[in-house]
Scaffold this active site. Structure first.
Site, short mmCIF file in Angstrom:
data_model
loop_
_atom_site.label_atom_id
_atom_site.label_comp_id
_atom_site.label_asym_id
_atom_site.label_seq_id
_atom_site.Cartn_x
_atom_site.Cartn_y
_atom_site.Cartn_z
N VAL A 186 0.85 -1.21 0.00
CA VAL A 186 0.00 0.00 0.00
C VAL A 186 0.88 1.26 0.00
O VAL A 186 0.65 2.18 -0.78
CB VAL A 186 -0.97 0.02 1.21
CG1 VAL A 186 -1.78 1.31 1.21
CG2 VAL A 186 -1.90 -1.19 1.17
N ASP B 268 10.74 2.96 5.97
CA ASP B 268 10.41 1.60 6.40
C ASP B 268 11.52 1.14 7.35
O ASP B 268 12.61 1.72 7.38
CB ASP B 268 10.33 0.66 5.17
CG ASP B 268 9.53 -0.60 5.45
OD1 ASP B 268 8.38 -0.68 4.96
OD2 ASP B 268 10.03 -1.50 6.16
N ARG C 157 -15.45 0.02 -3.66
CA ARG C 157 -15.78 -1.39 -3.95
C ARG C 157 -17.29 -1.53 -4.19
O ARG C 157 -17.72 -2.19 -5.14
CB ARG C 157 -15.36 -2.27 -2.77
CG ARG C 157 -13.87 -2.46 -2.70
CD ARG C 157 -13.46 -3.27 -1.48
NE ARG C 157 -12.04 -3.59 -1.56
CZ ARG C 157 -11.27 -3.85 -0.50
NH1 ARG C 157 -11.77 -3.82 0.71
NH2 ARG C 157 -9.99 -4.13 -0.67
N HIS D 209 -14.41 -0.17 9.61
CA HIS D 209 -13.86 -0.96 8.50
C HIS D 209 -13.80 -2.42 8.93
O HIS D 209 -12.75 -2.93 9.31
CB HIS D 209 -12.46 -0.42 8.18
CG HIS D 209 -11.84 -1.03 6.96
ND1 HIS D 209 -12.49 -1.10 5.76
CD2 HIS D 209 -10.61 -1.58 6.77
CE1 HIS D 209 -11.67 -1.67 4.87
NE2 HIS D 209 -10.54 -1.98 5.48
O1 TXD Z 1 -8.74 0.14 4.02
C1 TXD Z 1 -7.71 0.07 4.63
N1 TXD Z 1 -7.48 0.89 5.64
C2 TXD Z 1 -6.70 -0.93 4.28
C3 TXD Z 1 -5.74 -1.31 5.29
C4 TXD Z 1 -6.57 -1.43 2.96
C5 TXD Z 1 -5.50 -2.24 2.63
C6 TXD Z 1 -4.47 -2.62 3.57
N2 TXD Z 1 -4.79 -2.29 4.93
C7 TXD Z 1 -3.76 -2.46 5.95
O2 TXD Z 1 -2.60 -1.68 5.62
C8 TXD Z 1 -3.21 -3.86 6.09
O3 TXD Z 1 -4.09 -4.67 6.84
C9 TXD Z 1 -1.92 -3.59 6.83
O4 TXD Z 1 -2.18 -3.41 8.21
C10 TXD Z 1 -1.44 -2.26 6.22
C11 TXD Z 1 -0.33 -2.38 5.18
O5 TXD Z 1 -0.70 -3.26 4.17
P1 TXD Z 1 0.37 -3.67 3.02
O6 TXD Z 1 -0.35 -4.56 2.07
O7 TXD Z 1 1.06 -2.47 2.52
O8 TXD Z 1 1.38 -4.55 3.90
P2 TXD Z 1 2.92 -4.90 3.55
O9 TXD Z 1 3.13 -4.96 2.09
O10 TXD Z 1 3.27 -6.06 4.40
O11 TXD Z 1 3.72 -3.61 4.07
C12 TXD Z 1 3.85 -3.27 5.40
C13 TXD Z 1 5.18 -2.59 5.54
C14 TXD Z 1 6.39 -3.53 5.33
O12 TXD Z 1 7.23 -3.01 4.33
C15 TXD Z 1 7.08 -3.52 6.69
O13 TXD Z 1 8.50 -3.65 6.63
C16 TXD Z 1 6.67 -2.16 7.23
O14 TXD Z 1 5.29 -2.06 6.86
N3 TXD Z 1 6.83 -2.00 8.67
C17 TXD Z 1 7.30 -0.87 9.23
N4 TXD Z 1 7.69 0.29 8.69
C18 TXD Z 1 8.13 1.26 9.51
N5 TXD Z 1 8.15 1.11 10.85
C19 TXD Z 1 7.76 -0.04 11.45
N6 TXD Z 1 7.78 -0.16 12.78
C20 TXD Z 1 7.31 -1.09 10.62
N7 TXD Z 1 6.86 -2.35 10.85
C21 TXD Z 1 6.57 -2.89 9.66
#
Ligand code: TXD
Length: 309
Positions: free
Chosen positions: A14, A34, A152, A176
């Site tokens: 995202v 990140d 959606r 949500h």
């Molecule tokens: O409608 C909505 N609000 C949503 C929410 C729609 C889609 C996704 N939704 C939620 O967003 C999903 O349930 C997750 O909780 C988040 C992120 O989803 P994404 O698909 O982007 O997850 P990824 O690809 O696993 O990316 C998460 C990133 C990853 O690169 C980790 O290394 C990083 O978060 N991460 C961090 N970054 C900075 N600081 C910290 N502490 C950290 N921990 C993990």
């Protein structure tokens, strides 16, 4: 031209999608941060190398240091775990609360004037947590969910009527989660309510598909959750804020008595501008819709209580 500064925390699916859309729309210079070393830098460089092709003039910096986020105008928090098949959004709460809480305490003092858009699930609870941890006015802490859930819903209505998705205005209220509230009477095709165009049974089936919209994608992808429509949704909110348009969008906002809900974050239509939430708009709802909305907000409250804030 001086572009606004937007920090995107979490360079996953995202977060990277949000960054790409912000750049390609020339909306802001982006800082992508990140915990994984090298990854945000790599994605940022890759995106910059698309600038000569796409022709955008905005820039992106990848980093692992919060000092680079200083004085952001807008901060989007997408960091955290995403769902896998068999998981509810609520299952993510303990781990993601730790992650989002830690991030807010890093970004808020460095950008005291920023607006926060929270994306991490469970969305409504994480938005409440970010509000409390940041110390910001509730008008400046907003969650993204309603734009996605409504998009959606709009798409499924477009499929049902074989209509152009651009002509559909659909609205989903509430938290949500499984108790979100699609509102057919206020969902329209070229200004005409879908209750006049689609049978009751078919509307109920479409409502249910909208409520299950997230899990439908999780079950297909198997390794994570949706990101194309989620990143579009975040950027629609970012555009309203950065360009101060006052666009009316369904968002997760703090309610102070609107819709009979108090001291809770919940999805309702709100006008967004440079200072965050300009106004919460109260739609005329049926008694059934009102109680469904309250039930959804009470579900969020149960999980907020578990944060023990
Ligand atoms: O409608 C909505 N609000 C949503 C929410 C729609 C889609 C996704 N939704 C939620 O967003 C999903 O349930 C997750 O909780 C988040 C992120 O989803 P994404 O698909 O982007 O997850 P990824 O690809 O696993 O990316 C998460 C990133 C990853 O690169 C980790 O290394 C990083 O978060 N991460 C961090 N970054 C900075 N600081 C910290 N502490 C950290 N921990 C993990």
């Amino acid at each position: 031209m001086a572009y606004p500064k937007v920090t995107v925390v979490g360079a996953g699916f995202v977060g990277a999608g949000v960054a790409q859309r912000l750049l390609e729309k020339n909306l802001a210079n982006v800082v992508l941060i990140d915990v994984v070393e090298g990854m945000p830098q790599g994605k940022a460089l890759d995106m910059m190398e698309s600038a000569p092709i796409e022709g955008f003039r905005t820039t992106i910096t990848g980093t692992n240091s919060y000092d680079d986020t200083k004085n952001s105008d807008l901060i989007v928090i997408t960091a955290g775990l995403a769902r896998k098949p068999g998981m509810s959004r609520d299952d993510l709460q303990a781990k993601n609360a730790e992650i989002v809480g830690g991030i807010v305490s890093e970004v808020a003092p460095r950008s005291p004037q920023a607006i926060l858009i929270i994306v991490t699930n469970p969305l409504d609870v994480m938005t409440y947590l970010a509000f409390k941890k940041s110390g910001f006015s509730h008008k400046r802490v907003i969650g993204m969910a309603g734009v996605l859930d409504s998009a959606r819903y709009a798409y499924f209505i477009a499929c049902e009527l074989q209509a152009d998705p651009a002509h559909i205005e659909a609205i989903v209220l509430g938290g949500h989660g499984d108790l979100m509230v699609p509102v057919p009477q206020h969902s329209k095709v070229r200004g005409k309510s879908i209750t006049e165009l689609i049978s009751k049974e078919r509307i109920e089936a479409i409502n249910q598909r909208a409520r299950d919209g997230g899990i439908e994608i999780v079950n297909l992808l198997k390794t994570g959750s949706a990101y194309y429509a989620p990143s579009s949704s975040v950027v629609a909110m970012a555009e309203a804020i950065l360009r101060d348009t006052g666009r009316l969008l369904p968002c997760c906002v703090y309610l102070t008595e609107e819709y009979g809900i108090k001291d809770m974050y919940c999805g309702v239509p709100a006008k967004l501008g440079r200072n965050g939430v300009r106004e919460v708009v109260e739609l005329a709802l049926s008694e059934e819709e009102k109680s469904a909305l309250k039930r959804s907000a009470e579900h969020v409250r149960e999980f907020v209580v578990k944060l023990k804030m």
